[in-house]
Enzyme design. Structure first.
Site, PDB file in Angstrom:
ATOM      1  N   ASP A   1      26.809 149.106  88.499  1.00 64.35           N
ATOM      2  CA  ASP A   1      28.170 149.437  88.970  1.00 64.35           C
ATOM      3  C   ASP A   1      28.487 150.930  88.826  1.00 64.35           C
ATOM      4  O   ASP A   1      29.562 151.310  88.360  1.00 64.35           O
ATOM      5  CB  ASP A   1      29.229 148.616  88.214  1.00 64.35           C
TER       6      ASP A   1
ATOM      7  N   ASP B   1      24.049 146.665  91.956  1.00 62.93           N
ATOM      8  CA  ASP B   1      25.352 146.820  92.625  1.00 62.93           C
ATOM      9  C   ASP B   1      25.891 148.232  92.421  1.00 62.93           C
ATOM     10  O   ASP B   1      27.083 148.422  92.150  1.00 62.93           O
ATOM     11  CB  ASP B   1      26.358 145.808  92.070  1.00 62.93           C
TER      12      ASP B   1
END
Ligand SMILES: *[C@@H]1O[C@H](CO)[C@@H](O)[C@H](O)[C@H]1NC(C)=O
Ligand SMILES: *[C@@H]1O[C@H](CO)[C@@H](O)[C@H](O)[C@H]1NC(C)=O
Ligand SMILES: *[C@@H]1O[C@H](CO)[C@@H](O)[C@H](O)[C@H]1NC(C)=O
Length: 339
Positions: A171, A192
């Site tokens: 992230d 991600d």
């Protein structure tokens, strides 16, 4: 009306006295010197005490609430160990470092995406240049267990990044919402690491997959785009980017059910998994997703025939729409800025 005219006279007067024009476009101000647009004011941040401020946050705190005057915050080379936040009421800030390998903002919060960002920008009309944001919790490689640890969270509209770095593992860049443009930036991470519901173009960026920091055998995900509904305008467009690193990664998986990601004219190294995309929690609903590649090349594109059957082939009209700068800027805001 009369008082407004009086105000402009006053401005013209001041300009004559100090030798510049006060440019006004779309209710924002900069100094016009000949054909050059310059910030209205410049603050310097220098850790050694020779600037106006010694921390980045103290310079941001000095920008007035509801600001309409472009202010450049120049950050001298160095590693600034602090969390930095630009609140929504402090627009028209240019944050300028001395190079993405020279000026760093670093912190190491982790656990969840909302609390962890090293850098958070909530304000519309933001520009960052030549500066890097890092979440050091899992980057560089260390013994910490892997956790969401955001390096930068961008939620304002009309925000642009030139030659910036975003470093993390999971992230890294939360591109939350709003129209954004990234040019010649580096994004590093493995899970991600570019995620959110921004309406964004990433042009000529380096997508640095940090697979070697993952548990052996684990595959990564470059994007987790978060488009919620079929009529939402957001999506991630990668144009002229280089995708490289070590290990094996998917190009993306859907954080939300109408996720949209396009890779265009980009150079893929062998790290791109032949399947390309993963449906995550939306197995059976893949037709809602827009995951496309067009004009990409390199070793990671050679086995593109093995991509999941539900990835998309865009029409030329759709490609033109998403890859043109007007996808993020049909008003000229990108050029209407003083540097
Ligand atoms: C910043 O420092 C410069 C150089 O010392 C000075 O001219 C300027 O007025 C200072 N600006 C502020 C906002 O303190
Ligand atoms: C992107 O890179 C290409 C190829 O080097 C170059 O022609 C183009 O001008 C670049 N565009 C921008 C906006 O940096
Ligand atoms: C693609 O990127 C690699 C580096 O990852 C580079 O060596 C290669 O020259 C690039 N290919 C082209 C055609 O630009």
């Amino acid at each position: 009306m009369a008082s407004l005219r009086w105000y402009y006279h006053l401005c013209a007067c001041i300009s004559l006295m100090v030798g510049f024009e006060l440019g006004l476009v779309n209710g924002q101000y900069y100094r016009q010197v000949g054909s050059k647009k310059l910030p209205y004011q410049t603050f310097t941040v220098d850790q050694s005490g020779h600037g106006n401020f010694s921390t980045v946050q103290s310079a941001i705190n000095a920008v007035p609430s509801n600001n309409k005057y472009w202010i450049c915050i120049r950050v001298k080379a160095g590693t600034y160990r602090e969390k930095v936040m630009i609140p929504y009421d402090k627009q028209y800030i240019i944050l300028k470092g001395e190079g993405k390998k020279k000026t760093w903002i670093e912190w190491d919060d982790h656990d969840n995406v909302a609390q962890s960002p090293t850098f958070a920008s909530q304000a519309d009309n933001f520009v960052a240049k030549s500066i890097s944001f890092r979440n050091t919790y899992n980057n560089p490689i260390n013994n910490n267990p892997r956790a969401p640890a955001v390096a930068a969270m961008i939620s304002g509209d009309k925000s642009a990044f030139y030659r910036c770095g975003f470093y993390g593992l999971q992230d890294t860049l939360w591109d939350v919402q709003g129209r954004h443009y990234y040019n010649k930036c580096t994004m590093q991470g493995a899970i991600d690491f570019i995620f959110g519901a921004g309406q964004s173009i990433f042009e000529n960026c380096s997508i640095a997959y940090f697979g070697k920091a993952l548990e052996p055998g684990l595959l990564g995900y470059i994007t987790a785009q978060g488009r919620v509904g079929p009529y939402d305008s957001n999506g991630f467009v990668f144009k002229g980017c280089t995708v490289h690193g070590s290990g094996s990664t998917y190009l993306g998986r859907p954080w939300r059910g109408y996720s949209r990601v396009i890779f265009y004219n980009s150079n893929f190294s062998h790290i791109v998994n032949p399947k390309g995309w993963d449906a995550w929690n939306f197995v059976g609903l893949e037709q809602q997703l827009t995951y496309a590649e067009d004009g990409c090349y390199g070793p990671g594109e050679e086995d593109a025939s093995q991509r999941v059957g539900w990835s998309n082939k865009l029409s030329q009209a759709d490609l033109n729409q998403f890859t043109s700068i007007s996808y993020v800027d049909n008003e000229g805001w990108l050029n209407d800025r003083p540097f």
